[in-house]
Design an enzyme around this catalytic site. Structure first.
Site, PDB file in Angstrom:
ATOM      1  N   GLY A  39       0.823  -1.214   0.000  1.00  0.00           N
ATOM      2  CA  GLY A  39       0.000   0.000   0.000  1.00  0.00           C
ATOM      3  C   GLY A  39       0.853   1.258   0.000  1.00  0.00           C
ATOM      4  N   ARG A  90       7.346   1.803   1.056  1.00  0.00           N
ATOM      5  CA  ARG A  90       7.622   0.369   1.216  1.00  0.00           C
ATOM      6  C   ARG A  90       8.038  -0.235  -0.124  1.00  0.00           C
ATOM      7  NH1 ARG A  90       8.002  -1.670   6.464  1.00  0.00           N
ATOM      8  NH2 ARG A  90       6.706  -0.346   7.720  1.00  0.00           N
ATOM      9  N   ARG A 119       2.156  11.252  -8.792  1.00  0.00           N
ATOM     10  CA  ARG A 119       1.495  11.442  -7.483  1.00  0.00           C
ATOM     11  C   ARG A 119       2.267  10.824  -6.335  1.00  0.00           C
ATOM     12  NH1 ARG A 119      -4.480  12.405  -7.571  1.00  0.00           N
ATOM     13  NH2 ARG A 119      -4.902  13.113  -9.675  1.00  0.00           N
ATOM     14  N   ARG A 136      -0.494  -8.640  -3.337  1.00  0.00           N
ATOM     15  CA  ARG A 136      -0.513  -7.559  -2.346  1.00  0.00           C
ATOM     16  C   ARG A 136       0.326  -7.974  -1.152  1.00  0.00           C
ATOM     17  NH1 ARG A 136      -1.945  -3.892   1.114  1.00  0.00           N
ATOM     18  NH2 ARG A 136      -3.161  -4.372   2.954  1.00  0.00           N
ATOM     19  N   GLY A 194       1.102  -6.413   2.620  1.00  0.00           N
ATOM     20  CA  GLY A 194       0.691  -5.297   3.464  1.00  0.00           C
ATOM     21  C   GLY A 194       0.376  -5.743   4.872  1.00  0.00           C
ATOM     22  N   SER A 195      -0.248  -4.839   5.598  1.00  0.00           N
ATOM     23  CA  SER A 195      -0.554  -5.138   6.990  1.00  0.00           C
ATOM     24  C   SER A 195      -2.058  -5.363   7.149  1.00  0.00           C
ATOM     25  CB  SER A 195      -0.088  -3.991   7.885  1.00  0.00           C
ATOM     26  OG  SER A 195      -0.764  -2.817   7.512  1.00  0.00           O
ATOM     27  N   GLU A 214     -17.142   2.550  12.620  1.00  0.00           N
ATOM     28  CA  GLU A 214     -17.906   2.665  13.868  1.00  0.00           C
ATOM     29  C   GLU A 214     -19.103   1.712  13.891  1.00  0.00           C
ATOM     30  OE1 GLU A 214     -18.443   6.582  15.314  1.00  0.00           O
ATOM     31  OE2 GLU A 214     -16.436   7.195  14.689  1.00  0.00           O
ATOM     32  N   MET A 272      -7.691  -3.455   3.642  1.00  0.00           N
ATOM     33  CA  MET A 272      -8.539  -2.564   2.852  1.00  0.00           C
ATOM     34  C   MET A 272      -8.382  -2.689   1.335  1.00  0.00           C
ATOM     35  SD  MET A 272      -8.330   0.800   5.289  1.00  0.00           S
ATOM     36  CE  MET A 272      -9.829   1.507   4.632  1.00  0.00           C
ATOM     37  N   GLU A 273      -7.754  -3.734   0.832  1.00  0.00           N
ATOM     38  CA  GLU A 273      -7.472  -3.777  -0.612  1.00  0.00           C
ATOM     39  C   GLU A 273      -7.736  -5.106  -1.308  1.00  0.00           C
ATOM     40  OE1 GLU A 273      -5.070  -2.645   1.621  1.00  0.00           O
ATOM     41  OE2 GLU A 273      -5.311  -0.507   1.275  1.00  0.00           O
ATOM     42  N   ASP A 316      -1.755  -5.008  14.035  1.00  0.00           N
ATOM     43  CA  ASP A 316      -2.532  -4.601  15.207  1.00  0.00           C
ATOM     44  C   ASP A 316      -3.614  -5.662  15.424  1.00  0.00           C
ATOM     45  OD1 ASP A 316      -3.369  -2.833  12.677  1.00  0.00           O
ATOM     46  OD2 ASP A 316      -5.179  -3.312  13.768  1.00  0.00           O
ATOM     47  N   ARG A 338       8.093  -3.617  12.398  1.00  0.00           N
ATOM     48  CA  ARG A 338       7.310  -3.673  11.155  1.00  0.00           C
ATOM     49  C   ARG A 338       8.188  -3.959   9.952  1.00  0.00           C
ATOM     50  NH1 ARG A 338       2.088   0.123  11.390  1.00  0.00           N
ATOM     51  NH2 ARG A 338       1.726  -0.179  13.581  1.00  0.00           N
TER      52      ARG A 338
HETATM   53  N1  ADE Z   1      -4.516  -2.493   8.148  1.00  0.00           N
HETATM   54  C1  ADE Z   1      -3.781  -2.722   9.253  1.00  0.00           C
HETATM   55  N2  ADE Z   1      -4.557  -2.727  10.344  1.00  0.00           N
HETATM   56  C2  ADE Z   1      -5.824  -2.489   9.920  1.00  0.00           C
HETATM   57  C3  ADE Z   1      -7.063  -2.359  10.558  1.00  0.00           C
HETATM   58  N3  ADE Z   1      -7.143  -2.472  11.875  1.00  0.00           N
HETATM   59  N4  ADE Z   1      -8.157  -2.096   9.802  1.00  0.00           N
HETATM   60  C4  ADE Z   1      -8.043  -1.969   8.478  1.00  0.00           C
HETATM   61  N5  ADE Z   1      -6.906  -2.078   7.815  1.00  0.00           N
HETATM   62  C5  ADE Z   1      -5.795  -2.340   8.521  1.00  0.00           C
END
Ligand code: ADE
Length: 234
Positions: free
Chosen positions: A20, A24, A43, A87, A89-90, A162, A180-181, A204, A217
């Site tokens: 993302g 990185r 960009r 992908r 990512g985290s 929320e 998110m991807e 997390d 990380r």
């Molecule tokens: N990417 C890393 N941690 C996330 C989270 N808690 N929610 C959405 N995308 C994330």
């Protein structure tokens, strides 16, 4: 050149790793590829092409969220001929057995709203990973000393969500983590007969509220790059 990628046609490999974060992409290209050349900075969404074990590889930032990834993945596939997109990512862990620094190899990616949603009308399409990539990534991850989980993830369009009931339902249905991807990447790969996979580090945890310290990380991210490269050329 396309609207968002300022590269020439031959500049981009058939195998593309997509973090993302554009920085990185820079770090991974400079750390793991030989002769990495900057091929895009439109960009600030940095992309590099180099080689890994003799194979041509591009590492292109996707930005955050499915709308951003959709732009880069569409152009990589339709204009530059990308065939394998991974992908890296985290994600946020959702199950108790999923710990910080563990790797999730995403078999499926559930979503509420992806950029492709409207074309399916009332159908709930099931975005899923390429089997050969999935299998190779699991083998690569398990050969390292990293907790590895294989299963479903949730691709959210809202980081600060929320709707606690939604997360609860995801946890209840065995979803391992949230990012998110991936759902849009898997959907585009299906549409254009490409191979796609998401390899994710747990940064997390939604259940415990823990977060990975920033110094750890980078190490986790390096593991993911290696797993993705090994899977792509297995
Ligand atoms: N990417 C890393 N941690 C996330 C989270 N808690 N929610 C959405 N995308 C994330």
């Amino acid at each position: 050149m396309t609207i968002h990628i300022g590269a020439q046609k031959g500049d981009i490999a058939e195998t593309v790793l997509m973090p993302g974060d554009p920085y990185r992409a820079k770090w991974a290209a400079e750390t793991f590829l030989q002769d990495a050349q900057l091929i895009n900075e439109v960009r600030g969404m940095l992309g590099y092409t180099g080689s890994w074990n003799g194979h041509k590889v591009t590492i292109q930032g996707s930005g955050m969220g499915m709308p951003s990834l959709s732009i880069y993945a569409n152009e990589l596939i339709r204009d530059f001929g990308a065939k394998t997109l991974i992908r890296i990512g985290s994600c946020g862990g959702m199950q108790p057995q999923v710990k910080l620094r563990d790797v999730i190899v995403a078999m499926t990616a559930t979503t509420l709203a992806s950029p492709s949603q409207s074309i399916f009308k009332e159908v709930n399409f099931a975005p899923s990973a390429d089997w050969s990539l999935l299998q190779a990534a699991v083998t690569a991850a398990q050969s390292r000393d990293i907790g590895t989980h294989v299963g479903g993830i949730y691709s959210s369009d809202t980081f600060y969500d929320e709707r606690p009931d939604l997360n609860e339902q995801m946890v209840r249905h065995g979803i391992l983590g949230v990012e998110m991807e991936a759902a849009e990447l898997y959907t585009l790969a299906a549409r254009y007969q490409c191979r796609a996979l998401a390899v994710l580090t747990v940064s997390d945890h939604l259940g415990t509220g823990e977060t990975l310290p920033s110094d750890q990380r980078e190490r986790s991210f390096g593991d993911m790059v290696e797993i993705a490269l090994e899977a792509a050329f297995a």
